[in-house]
Design a protein around this motif. Structure first.
Motif, PDB file in Angstrom:
ATOM      1  N   ILE A   1       0.742  -1.259  -0.392  1.00 46.52           N
ATOM      2  CA  ILE A   1      -0.237   0.315  -0.160  1.00 46.52           C
ATOM      3  C   ILE A   1       0.936   1.384  -0.056  1.00 46.52           C
ATOM      4  N   LEU A   2       2.057   1.435   0.758  1.00 46.38           N
ATOM      5  CA  LEU A   2       3.211   2.422   1.099  1.00 46.38           C
ATOM      6  C   LEU A   2       3.305   2.652   0.143  1.00 46.38           C
ATOM      7  N   TYR A   3       3.833   2.381  -1.113  1.00 43.27           N
ATOM      8  CA  TYR A   3       4.820   1.819  -2.494  1.00 43.27           C
ATOM      9  C   TYR A   3       3.273   2.139  -3.440  1.00 43.27           C
ATOM     10  N   GLY A   4       2.546   1.978  -2.986  1.00 43.62           N
ATOM     11  CA  GLY A   4       1.704   2.366  -4.815  1.00 43.62           C
ATOM     12  C   GLY A   4       1.222   0.443  -5.320  1.00 43.62           C
TER      13      GLY A   4
ATOM     14  N   GLY B   1       0.240   1.948  -9.097  1.00 42.88           N
ATOM     15  CA  GLY B   1      -0.163   0.283  -9.131  1.00 42.88           C
ATOM     16  C   GLY B   1       1.249  -0.523  -9.654  1.00 42.88           C
ATOM     17  N   PHE B   2       0.661  -1.885  -9.721  1.00 44.60           N
ATOM     18  CA  PHE B   2       2.007  -2.925  -9.854  1.00 44.60           C
ATOM     19  C   PHE B   2       1.932  -3.474 -11.170  1.00 44.60           C
TER      20      PHE B   2
ATOM     21  N   TYR C   1       7.365   1.986 -12.108  1.00 39.49           N
ATOM     22  CA  TYR C   1       7.298   3.348 -10.734  1.00 39.49           C
ATOM     23  C   TYR C   1       7.190   3.221  -9.501  1.00 39.49           C
ATOM     24  N   ALA C   2       6.741   2.067  -8.573  1.00 35.55           N
ATOM     25  CA  ALA C   2       6.381   1.133  -7.225  1.00 35.55           C
ATOM     26  C   ALA C   2       7.544   1.182  -6.702  1.00 35.55           C
ATOM     27  N   ASP C   3       8.576   0.928  -7.597  1.00 36.04           N
ATOM     28  CA  ASP C   3      10.290   0.827  -7.366  1.00 36.04           C
ATOM     29  C   ASP C   3      10.909   1.648  -7.217  1.00 36.04           C
TER      30      ASP C   3
END
Length: 366
Positions: A247-250, A295-296, A334-336
């Motif tokens: 959740i924190l990293y989207g 998002g993943f 983007y999450a990375d």
């Protein structure tokens, strides 16, 4: 009239499962584009064309960036994806310059892993399990226009296509995930084997050719699919509870990513037989050109050689290609990037790629 620049035009009409391989999740959205030499196309009395194509690949080689994680295969913790996709593309010629096409993909996916079930550290002989998906993918409707007069510009031409991708594929497909020998939970399958992405997209295509001689021609294709929707709300927890970290990293829900393809090469025609040699790049970017990018997703690029053959009959064309991917790159998502920014520690996930794909099909004019 100069012979048609045969191969590239028919092949591209059915083989845009665009990127990619295995864990890099891109939908099967056949890119109907330049079907033939423009002058030949304009003179053709057949106003309808049906192209059917089949594509297969098996991904299992894991990469972080351009570095292969060979230990995954050695340890048996690799993730294996198999895909069989059949695309049906029906095109209608409106006049000598304009045409419209509808593409409908039917997809069958199978995914084998340990980490999604018992876990990679499990010693159980039953730890490796499979999830599957089957059905219609995202449908595309595209309008095309030759930019030069096909009758006057027989040596070369450029075709522009503008399309709409509809979210007809099931992007919430569920299957069972085994946690031990007696417990399983129902949840959304991995993004790489979902049948659709849940977004309404806009596609742009540029297709061109140039004829050097009666036998030799060059081709080029560019395709970009923009998905303005940021994410589709489907959980990545596989039937479990979403972690606070995700959740924190989207990355707790699935992204709706853009995708693109560039290809080009030479085509040699000898009578009814045609052979092509070219290169092909497919990619999922880490960020979209429109809308948000959270998002993943597993962004990445693959680049390789694309040999092919085709055989032209009066109303039927048969074709086959086997793109071989010699460059594979799982780029930072983007999450990375968000995780790197928050923690100060560089983060980059992995993805599984195939060594090659197989594409065969036929086109019928009527």
């Amino acid at each position: 009239m100069i012979a048609i620049a045969l191969f590239f035009s028919v092949f591209i009409s059915v083989t845009n499962r665009l990127v990619a391989q295995g864990c890099v999740a891109v939908r099967s959205n056949g890119a109907m584009c330049t079907r033939s030499h423009a002058g030949e196309d304009a003179a053709d009395n057949h106003n309808w064309q049906l192209t059917t194509g089949y594509r297969y690949f098996h991904s299992f080689r894991h990469f972080v960036g351009t570095e292969e994680q060979k230990h995954r295969v050695a340890e048996g913790t690799d993730v294996r994806n198999w895909q069989h996709a059949v695309d049906f593309t029906l095109a209608r010629k409106l006049n000598k310059r304009m045409s419209i096409a509808v593409n409908v993909p039917i997809i069958s996916n199978r995914r084998s892993s340990m980490y999604e079930h018992y876990g990679n550290s499990s010693t159980s002989p039953n730890a490796r399990k499979e999830t599957t998906s089957f059905g219609i993918g995202d449908v595309r409707i595209t309008a095309y226009r030759w930019m030069l007069d096909p009758i006057k510009s027989k040596k070369g031409n450029i075709q522009v296509g503008l399309g709409l991708k509809l979210p007809t594929g099931d992007y919430r497909y569920n299957d069972f995930f085994w946690k031990n020998d007696s417990t399983k939970v129902l949840g959304p399958v991995d993004q790489s084997i979902q049948l659709g992405d849940g977004g309404t997209g806009i596609s742009l295509e540029l297709n061109g050719y140039y004829v050097f001689t009666k036998e030799l021609s060059a081709y080029g294709n560019f395709y970009y699919l923009s998905n303005p929707r940021e994410h589709n709300g489907v959980s990545t927890a596989r039937g479990g509870t979403t972690s606070n970290t995700n959740i924190l990293y989207g990355s707790s829900v699935m992204s709706v990513p853009d995708q693109y393809m560039i290809r080009g090469g030479l085509n040699l025609m000898l009578g009814a037989f045609s052979a092509s040699a070219g290169v092909r790049l497919e990619a999922v970017p880490s960020e979209d050109i429109m809308g948000g990018s959270s998002g993943f997703r597993r962004p990445g690029r693959i680049f390789g050689a694309e040999p092919g053959v085709a055989y032209q009959m009066k109303k039927v064309n048969l074709f086959a290609t086997v793109p071989y991917w010699f460059s594979k790159n799982r780029t930072q998502s983007y999450a990375d990037k968000q995780r790197t920014k928050i923690t100060g520690v560089f983060a980059q996930g992995d993805a599984a790629f195939a060594d090659y794909s197989i594409n065969i099909g036929c086109t019928v004019r009527f």
